[in-house]
Each structure stands twice: as C-alpha cells, then as structure tokens.
Scaffold this motif. Structure first.
Motif, short mmCIF file in Angstrom:
data_model
loop_
_atom_site.label_atom_id
_atom_site.label_comp_id
_atom_site.label_asym_id
_atom_site.label_seq_id
_atom_site.Cartn_x
_atom_site.Cartn_y
_atom_site.Cartn_z
N CYS A 148 0.34 6.93 -7.41
CA CYS A 148 0.61 5.99 -8.50
C CYS A 148 2.02 5.41 -8.40
O CYS A 148 2.31 4.35 -8.97
CB CYS A 148 0.42 6.66 -9.85
N GLY A 149 2.92 6.12 -7.73
CA GLY A 149 4.28 5.63 -7.55
C GLY A 149 5.22 5.94 -8.69
O GLY A 149 6.38 5.52 -8.67
N ILE B 80 12.46 9.93 -3.02
CA ILE B 80 11.01 9.85 -2.84
C ILE B 80 10.61 8.40 -2.59
O ILE B 80 11.01 7.49 -3.32
CB ILE B 80 10.26 10.38 -4.07
N ASP B 81 9.83 8.20 -1.55
CA ASP B 81 9.31 6.86 -1.25
C ASP B 81 7.95 7.03 -0.58
O ASP B 81 7.53 8.13 -0.25
CB ASP B 81 10.28 6.11 -0.33
N PHE B 82 7.26 5.93 -0.40
CA PHE B 82 5.96 5.95 0.26
C PHE B 82 5.92 4.86 1.33
O PHE B 82 6.35 3.73 1.09
CB PHE B 82 4.82 5.72 -0.74
N SER B 83 5.41 5.21 2.50
CA SER B 83 5.19 4.23 3.54
C SER B 83 3.80 3.61 3.34
O SER B 83 3.07 4.01 2.43
CB SER B 83 5.27 4.88 4.93
N ASN B 84 3.43 2.67 4.20
CA ASN B 84 2.09 2.11 4.12
C ASN B 84 1.19 2.69 5.21
O ASN B 84 0.17 2.10 5.56
CB ASN B 84 2.13 0.58 4.20
N PHE B 85 1.56 3.86 5.72
CA PHE B 85 0.76 4.53 6.74
C PHE B 85 -0.48 5.13 6.08
O PHE B 85 -0.37 5.89 5.12
CB PHE B 85 1.59 5.62 7.42
N TYR B 86 -1.66 4.81 6.60
CA TYR B 86 -2.90 5.11 5.88
C TYR B 86 -3.74 6.23 6.50
O TYR B 86 -4.79 6.58 5.96
CB TYR B 86 -3.76 3.86 5.78
N LYS B 87 -3.30 6.82 7.60
CA LYS B 87 -4.07 7.91 8.21
C LYS B 87 -3.63 9.23 7.58
O LYS B 87 -2.70 9.88 8.05
CB LYS B 87 -3.88 7.91 9.72
N PHE C 209 0.83 -1.20 0.00
CA PHE C 209 0.00 0.00 0.00
C PHE C 209 0.87 1.25 0.00
O PHE C 209 1.81 1.37 0.79
CB PHE C 209 -0.91 0.00 1.23
N ARG C 210 0.56 2.20 -0.89
CA ARG C 210 1.28 3.47 -0.92
C ARG C 210 0.49 4.50 -0.12
O ARG C 210 -0.60 4.89 -0.50
CB ARG C 210 1.47 3.97 -2.35
N GLY C 211 1.09 4.91 0.99
CA GLY C 211 0.44 5.87 1.85
C GLY C 211 1.28 7.11 2.06
O GLY C 211 1.72 7.74 1.09
N PHE C 212 1.54 7.45 3.30
CA PHE C 212 2.22 8.69 3.64
C PHE C 212 3.61 8.76 2.99
O PHE C 212 4.40 7.83 3.09
CB PHE C 212 2.35 8.82 5.15
#
Length: 251
Positions: free
Chosen positions: A69-70, A81-88, A28-31
């Motif tokens: 989209c990544g 640039i990266d994305f965590s899976n944090f969803y809030k 999941f791409r989140g924060f």
C-alpha cells in the motif's frame, strides 16, 4: 477478412513478446528497498501498516503479509523504506519472503524459487490450474483472469486455468480462506488427481492479509497440505504470477 487484417495492422503487436524481461511502469510497488542506516526507530511505520508486515532492528518486510500500500514509505521521513518496481516476488519457501536490507532483488530472484526435477519433468510442457477464490475481494481474481488476455497470453506457455479440478494439475488459492469456503476448498483439492501442486496467490492467501486473526477464517487447509509456491501481491500482477509459475516449472 479485410476488416480483420486492417484491425491487426492498426493494433500492431498486442502481446508481450518477452514476458520474463517485460518493463514495468515506474509507479508499481514491488520488491522492497530498505536502509537501516536511515532508520531512527520512530516506529511510525509500524503503526500504519495494516497487516503487521513490518519489523524493526533490523527493518524487515514480510512480503507474504505486505499489501504494498505504500503507507510505510509515505510516513517514513528518513527514506529508510522504499519500493522498487521489480515484480518477480514469488518463492517456494515462505521464510524467503522476509526481506531485509542485505537482500536485493537480483539475489532474491535467483534463489527464491527452487526448481524440483520432478516438477520440471511432469509440468514444464503443460500445466492446468484450478483457481479457487476462498473469500477473496476479487482483486487477485481479476488479475489472474488478465493472465490469459491478449497482452499476457499465458496460454502460449501451456499454462491455463480450467473449470474442473478433475482436469487440473494443481490449485491456485486466492483469499484468506473463510469458514464458509474451507470445505469447498479441501473438496476441490482432493478432486485433483495426483501428483498435484498448491499455489498461494496474494497476501490474503499467504497470511490472511488484512483479515488475519478474524474468527471467520478457517486456515486449517494450510496446515494439512504442503504449499509449493507463494506469490505475493495485493493484488498479484499478471507478470508476477506468470513469471513465478514459469520459474517454478523450470521454464
């Protein structure tokens, strides 16, 4: 009855017990996670972003525009640039959706949603929402439908979608607000009794998303009426939506 009991035994506990601390899959791409020190200002990330959600010097991602989209992460060879899976990801302030290197997910989740006493007093026990698809692709709409399924079970918190604006406490808007839906959206809003809240759900609703700048949009509604909550995503994950609303009403 025996078959029902047997099915319940084999299926086990289907609903997510702790919705506020539920694990999210790694993909999941989140924060966003940003690192200016690794950025060489090649600007390749800017050229691939479909919604102009990125800025450089310093690196800034607008989650209100981002489709997650990544593409920027994939083209960046320096791991800036990266994305965590944090969803809030939600906020009551549009400006707080502008994420820079010095904003981490914990600080964001603790400050992004401001709980108002009157909102908590009126809506914390029960919140009925009317959802309007204002020209959306049905992605966010499908995820919002999932909020009420057996896994997420949003209704156990007293939060439900209703069929009539007359029965609603607020409106959830998805889609970029097309010219054809502008009147219907405003009519729905006016039909909701006061006091009422407005929630923008998804990149299209918040910024226009991939449709921003289109001559077929009419987003005057957002200039005429106050927005109470912004929930990013493309589409918005049920955990993102439910946690956002729970935090908003002081739960």
């Amino acid at each position: 009855m025996f078959e029902t009991i047997k099915s319940r035994f084999y299926q086990g506990q289907q609903f997510i017990k702790d919705i506020k601390n539920a694990p999210m899959r790694e993909q999941f791409r989140g924060f966003p996670i940003l690192d200016n020190a690794n950025c060489n200002n090649c600007s390749k990330c800017l050229s691939v972003c479909p919604t102009n959600a990125l800025k450089l010097n310093p690196i800034t991602i607008d989650m209100g525009k981002c489709t997650f989209c990544g593409a920027c992460k994939n083209i960046c060879k320096t791991n800036a640039i990266d994305f965590s899976n944090f969803y809030k990801l939600a906020s009551t302030d549009r400006e707080k959706l502008l994420i820079t290197e010095d904003i981490n997910n914990n600080d964001f989740s603790n400050t992004a949603i401001i709980v108002k006493k009157e909102i908590k007093r009126i809506f914390s026990k029960s919140l009925k929402l009317r959802q309007v698809s204002a020209g959306g692709c049905n992605g966010c709409e499908l995820e919002l439908n999932a909020c009420s399924n057996v896994n997420f079970d949003m209704g156990r918190f007293g939060i439900d979608f209703v069929a009539s604006p007359r029965h609603a406490d607020g409106i959830v808007i998805t889609g970029p607000i097309t010219e054809n839906m502008a009147y219907a959206l405003e009519d729905c809003y006016k039909s909701i009794p006061d006091p009422k809240i407005v929630i923008l759900c998804g990149a299209c609703a918040i910024s226009g998303g991939v449709f921003q700048g289109s001559e077929n949009l009419n987003r005057e509604f957002l200039e005429k009426y106050p927005i109470d909550l912004y929930i990013p995503g493309c589409p918005v994950h049920p955990l993102t939506f439910i946690n956002a609303v729970l935090s908003f009403v002081g739960r």
